[in-house]
Design an enzyme around this catalytic site. Structure first.
Site, PDB file in Angstrom:
ATOM      1  N   ALA A 157      -2.249   4.542   3.452  1.00  0.00           N
ATOM      2  CA  ALA A 157      -3.323   4.623   2.568  1.00  0.00           C
ATOM      3  C   ALA A 157      -4.763   3.958   3.325  1.00  0.00           C
ATOM      4  CB  ALA A 157      -3.079   3.980   1.447  1.00  0.00           C
TER       5      ALA A 157
ATOM      6  N   SER B 235       0.780  -1.124  -0.117  1.00  0.00           N
ATOM      7  CA  SER B 235       0.231  -0.009  -0.008  1.00  0.00           C
ATOM      8  C   SER B 235       1.003   1.259   0.023  1.00  0.00           C
ATOM      9  CB  SER B 235      -0.853   0.028   1.270  1.00  0.00           C
ATOM     10  OG  SER B 235      -0.098   0.386   2.422  1.00  0.00           O
ATOM     11  N   ASP B 236       0.244   2.405  -0.323  1.00  0.00           N
ATOM     12  CA  ASP B 236       1.311   3.641  -0.079  1.00  0.00           C
ATOM     13  C   ASP B 236       0.907   3.943   1.410  1.00  0.00           C
ATOM     14  OD1 ASP B 236       2.446   5.799  -0.353  1.00  0.00           O
ATOM     15  OD2 ASP B 236       1.368   6.703  -1.981  1.00  0.00           O
ATOM     16  N   TRP B 237       1.947   4.740   1.917  1.00  0.00           N
ATOM     17  CA  TRP B 237       2.121   4.947   3.301  1.00  0.00           C
ATOM     18  C   TRP B 237       0.596   5.409   3.790  1.00  0.00           C
ATOM     19  CZ3 TRP B 237       5.441   2.292   1.169  1.00  0.00           C
ATOM     20  CH2 TRP B 237       6.606   1.826   1.861  1.00  0.00           C
TER      21      TRP B 237
END
Ligand code: BGC
Length: 696
Positions: free
Chosen positions: A247, A243-245
Site C-alpha cells: 500500500a 499496512s495492506d501489502w
C-alpha cells in the site's frame, strides 16, 4: 554501546522471563533495541514475515492469509483446510460456529508456526459488485460484528493474532489503490467503522490492517485521525496496525514516512518502502518524529510478539493441528448451516432417493474446484482434497440413482450455476462469435453485471423446458439477479463458495439429511440499479478517483426499506424444509435505561416433520429520532434448532448501545431517550410482531 549476549545470557534477560507481566517484558526489550534495530522491525521480508534481530533473539513474526483458512501462498506451499467464504459464515447467523471456525483456523496457523491470521475481512457489503463480497460478512454492521467477535476470540484463544481488515471503507476493487471513498462523518462511523469499533472493544484483536483506498481524500496508513486518535485513543485498541501489502509504495500521491509513523502504523508489508531504514533515519535526523513517537508504534508490535509467544518455549504454547477430520467436518457443518434455500415450490426439495432413477447433473460449477493457488487472490486456500457437487452427488447416488447429462430423460435436473474466482473481465464465447464480458468474485476486480452469464441463463431456461423438475444450485459469493429465469424453476439453493466439503454439504441438503437454515446477510436486488451504490457513476465506481457514498447510512436493506423497493430476496431471508409457529412475544420491560439490557422472548414450535433451525431477528426503529433514522435496523438475533413438535423459548438480549446513532455535532455516539419500535421477525421483510419500549 550495544551489548552482545551469549545464548545463556539472553535467556536470563527480563524480557525472556515469562513470569513477568507483559508490559515489563515489552519495556525491557524496547530499552535494549538500538535505533537501527527498531527501524528494522518496522517492515517485512519474505512477503509474510518480519525481520529477525539475532542479537536479541527476536524471531520473525509470521503472518498468513486469510478469511477462508490458511492460504498456500502464505504457508510455505502447504495445503490446508478450505472453509466456506465469509458470506456463508455470516449466513449461518451462528456465533458458536464462528467461534469454532476461529479456533480451528487458529490451530491450523499454530501447527505450522504462524503467529497471525490476516482475517477476518469485515468490510461492509456496499455494492454487490465488489469482487471481495465473498470474503466479507454482511451489508449490516451489527451482523458483521456479531460474527467477527466470536471468530477473533476463537483465533486468539490459540495465541494467534487475528487481524481485522481492511480498515476502512475498502468496498470496491476498482481503483483500489487510488480511489477515495467520500462520505459524511455519520456514515463513516455508523456503517463502516462500527463493526471495527465493536470488535476492537469486545474481542481485543491484536492487529488491524489498513485499507488500500483513501477516505475523504486521505490514505488510511497515514491517517492520524482514524488510526491514533480513533483506534488508540477512543477505542483503546491495544494491538498494532499493519499496512495492506504494497500500500505504501502504491499510494498516489505518496504518504511520507513520518506521516505513517505519526499516524500509528507499526508495520509496513511486505517489504520496505516508506519504512526503509534510510528514510526513517533521515526523518529522525530532521526531527520529523521523536523517539517517543517511534517507541509508541514499536511497543505495540512487541506486545503482540509476546502475546503470540514469540519469546516463549515452544512446549508451553498450543501445538495446533491441521487438516484434521474435525476441521473438515467443521467446514462441512459451516456450509450446511450457511446455505440458503431461496425457493422451493411445492416442496420439490428435499429429494427422495428411493423415488429417483435418473438425475441430470449440469452446469459450469458442477465439478469445478475453487480451492486453487491464488484463485480469487489472497483469500485462496488449496485444500488436500475438494468434494465438488458432482462428486458429492456421485457418492450419494452410487448404486441407487443414475447420473446423466440429458435432462429430458431424468426425474430431476440439477444445474450448478454461479460465478467463479477468475480475475478481471473474462471473455466468454457465446453463440460462436458473440462475446460477452463478465466479472467474477475475486480480489483485484469487481463484477460488472448482476445477471449470470448469458450462457448459464440459456442453460437454465432450456433445461427447464425439457424437465420442469429443474433445481438451480448457485455457487457464488455475491448477489445474482434472477428475473430472467427464477419464475421458470421450482427450486433454488444458494450454496455460496462452500469450501472443501461443499459437495457433501450440498448433497446432504438436496436429499434432506440436513435442513437448510441459512439467512441472507445481504439483500439480493432485482436489478443493479435498485442498489444504493448504483445510482450513478459517481456512486460507483466513481469519478476522477472519488466514489461518493451519496446513500449515506442507507446501505443494503436500510435503503430498500427507505425507498420502498421490493428486493428479489430481502436481508435475513431463507426457507426451511419444516414449518415454525411463533407466539407469545414479550419483553422484560417497556422502560429501560441506557445501560441496561432489554430481554425479548418468543416461543417457537417446530410444527413440521423435520429437525430444523430458525433465526429470530429483532430490528428496532427510533420513533422520535432527532436525526433521520432507518425504518429498521438489526439489533439482535438468535438461531434456534428444534426437533419436530419441539417448542422452545428464544431469548434475545438487546444492548442499548446497539441502538445508538452517531451524532455529527458532538462527534460521538448517542443513545437517544424516547420511544422505540421493536420489530421481531424471520427476515427484514417478514415481521411477525411489533412492540415498543422507551429508553429513559
Ligand atoms: C490483500 C489483503 C491480504 C494481503 C496479503 C492484499 O492484496 O488486500 O487482504 O491479506 O494482500 O496477502
Amino acid at each position: 554501546m550495544t551489548s552482545k549476549y551469549s545464548k545463556r545470557e539472553l535467556a536470563t534477560l527480563p524480557f525472556n522471563n515469562s513470569s513477568l507481566d507483559i508490559e515489563s517484558r515489552v519495556d525491557d526489550l524496547l530499552n535494549r533495541l538500538t535505533l537501527d534495530e527498531k527501524f528494522k522491525l518496522l517492515s517485512g521480508r519474505l512477503f509474510y514475515q518480519t525481520r529477525s534481530i539475532k542479537r536479541l533473539g527476536i524471531k520473525p513474526f509470521k503472518m498468513t492469509d486469510g478469511p477462508l483458512g490458511i492460504s498456500m501462498h502464505s504457508s510455505f506451499f502447504r495445503k490446508n483446510t478450505r472453509f466456506p467464504g465469509g458470506i456463508c459464515l455470516a449466513s449461518t447467523f451462528n456465533r458458536q460456529i464462528a467461534n469454532e471456525f476461529g479456533v480451528a483456523v487458529g490451530k491450523e496457523a499454530r501447527s505450522i508456526g504462524i503467529h497471525a491470521l490476516l482475517a477476518p475481512g469485515i468490510n461492509i457489503h456496499r455494492t454487490p459488485f465488489n469482487g471481495r463480497t465473498y470474503e466479507y460478512f454482511s451489508e449490516d454492521p451489527y451482523l458483521t460484528k456479531e460474527i467477527a467477535i466470536p471468530f477473533v476470540k476463537g483465533v486468539q484463544s490459540q495465541r494467534v493474532a487475528s487481524c481485522l481488515k481492511h480498515y476502512v471503507a475498502n468496498n470496491q476493487e476498482t481503483n483500489r489503490h487510488t480511489v477515495s471513498a467520500e462520505m459524511d462523518e455519520r456514515t463513516l462511523h455508523e456503517i463502516y467503522l462500527r463493526a471495527f469499533m465493536e470488535t476492537v472493544k469486545e474481542a481485543d484483536p491484536w492487529m488491524i490492517m489498513t485499507a488500500y483506498n483513501k477516505v475523504n481524500g486521505q490514505y488510511l496508513h497515514g491517517n492520524k485521525k482514524l488510526l491514533r486518535q480513533t483506534l488508540w485513543d477512543k477505542w483503546n485498541f491495544n494491538g498494532f496496525v499493519v499496512s495492506d501489502w504494497y500500500a505504501l509504495s502504491r499510494s498516489d500521491p505518496p504518504v511520507s514516512t513520518e506521516e505513517c509513523l505519526l499516524a500509528g502504523l507499526s508495520l509496513e508489508m511486505p517489504k520496505r518502502n516508506k519504512y526503509n531504514p534510510a528514510l526513517l533515519q533521515a526523518a529522525h535526523n530532521d526531527g520529523k518524529f521523536s523517539n517517543e513517537d517511534l517507541d509508541a508504534i514499536i511497543r505495540r508490535l512487541l506486545r503482540v510478539m509476546f502475546l503470540v509467544g514469540l519469546f516463549e518455549d515452544k512446549n508451553s504454547l498450543p501445538t495446533g493441528k491441521r487438516n484434521t477430520p474435525d476441521h473438515q467436518q467443521l467446514a462441512r457443518r459451516m456450509a450446511e448451516d450457511g446455505m440458503i434455500l431461496l425457493k422451493n415450490n411445492n416442496n420439490i426439495l428435499p429429494l427422495d432417493i428411493s423415488k429417483i432413477h435418473k438425475l441430470a447433473v449440469l452446469g459450469p460449477n458442477k465439478d469445478k474446484k475453487f480451492g486453487k493457488w491464488l484463485y480469487g487472490l489472497s483469500a485462496a486456500v488449496k485444500p488436500p482434497y475438494e468434494i465438488t457437487p458432482y462428486k458429492g452427488l456421485k457418492n450419494k447416488c452410487k448404486g441407487k440413482i443414475k447420473i446423466v447429462s440429458d435432462p429430458s430423460s431424468a426425474d430431476y435436473a440439477i444445474i450448478f450455476a454461479g460465478l467463479n474466482h477468475d480475475r478481471r473481465i473474462k471473455l466468454i464465447e457465446i453463440n460462436n462469435d458473440e462475446k460477452m464480458a463478465i466479472g467474477n468474485d475475486s480480489e483485484g476486480s469487481d463484477r460488472n453485471q448482476l445477471e449470470l452469464p448469458a450462457n448459464q441463463v440459456d442453460l437454465i431456461n432450456q433445461t427447464v423446458k425439457q424437465n420442469p423438475n429443474t433445481i438451480v444450485v448457485l455457487l457464488n459469493g455475491s448477489p445474482i439477479a434472477m428475473d430472467s429465469w427464477l419464475e421458470n424453476v421450482p427450486a433454488v439453493l444458494e450454496a455460496w463458495y462452500p469450501g472443501m466439503e461443499g459437495g457433501r454439504a450440498i448433497t446432504n441438503i438436496l436429499f434432506g439429511s440436513v435442513n437448510p437454515s441459512g439467512k441472507l446477510p445481504i439483500t439480493f436486488p432485482k436489478k443493479i440499479t435498485d442498489s444504493p451504490a448504483h445510482q450513478s457513476v459517481r456512486t460507483f465506481p466513481g469519478i476522477d478517483l472519488k466514489v461518493y457514498y451519496d446513500e449515506g447510512i442507507y446501505v443494503g436493506y436500510r435503503y430498500f426499506d427507505k425507498k420502498y423497493i421490493e428486493p428479489l430476496f430481502p436481508f435475513g431471508y431463507g426457507l426451511s424444509y419444516t414449518d415454525f409457529r411463533y407466539n407469545n412475544l414479550r419483553s422484560s420491560t417497556n422502560k429501560i435505561t441506557k445501560e441496561a439490557e432489554l430481554n425479548v422472548s418468543v416461543d417457537i414450535t417446530n410444527t413440521g416433520k423435520r429437525f430444523g433451525a430458525e433465526v429470530i431477528q429483532v430490528y428496532s426503529h427510533d420513533i422520535e429520532s432527532r436525526v433521520d433514522s432507518p425504518i429498521k435496523e438489526l439489533v439482535g438475533f438468535e438461531k434456534v434448532y428444534l426437533d419436530p413438535n419441539e417448542k422452545k423459548t428464544v431469548k434475545i438480549n438487546l444492548k442499548m448501545k446497539d441502538l445508538a446513532f452517531y451524532d455529527k455535532n458532538s462527534h460521538s455516539w448517542v443513545i437517544e431517550p424516547g420511544d422505540y419500535k421493536l420489530l421481531v421477525g424471520v427476515s427484514s421483510r417478514d415481521i411477525l410482531f411489533e412492540d415498543s419500549f422507551e429508553i429513559i
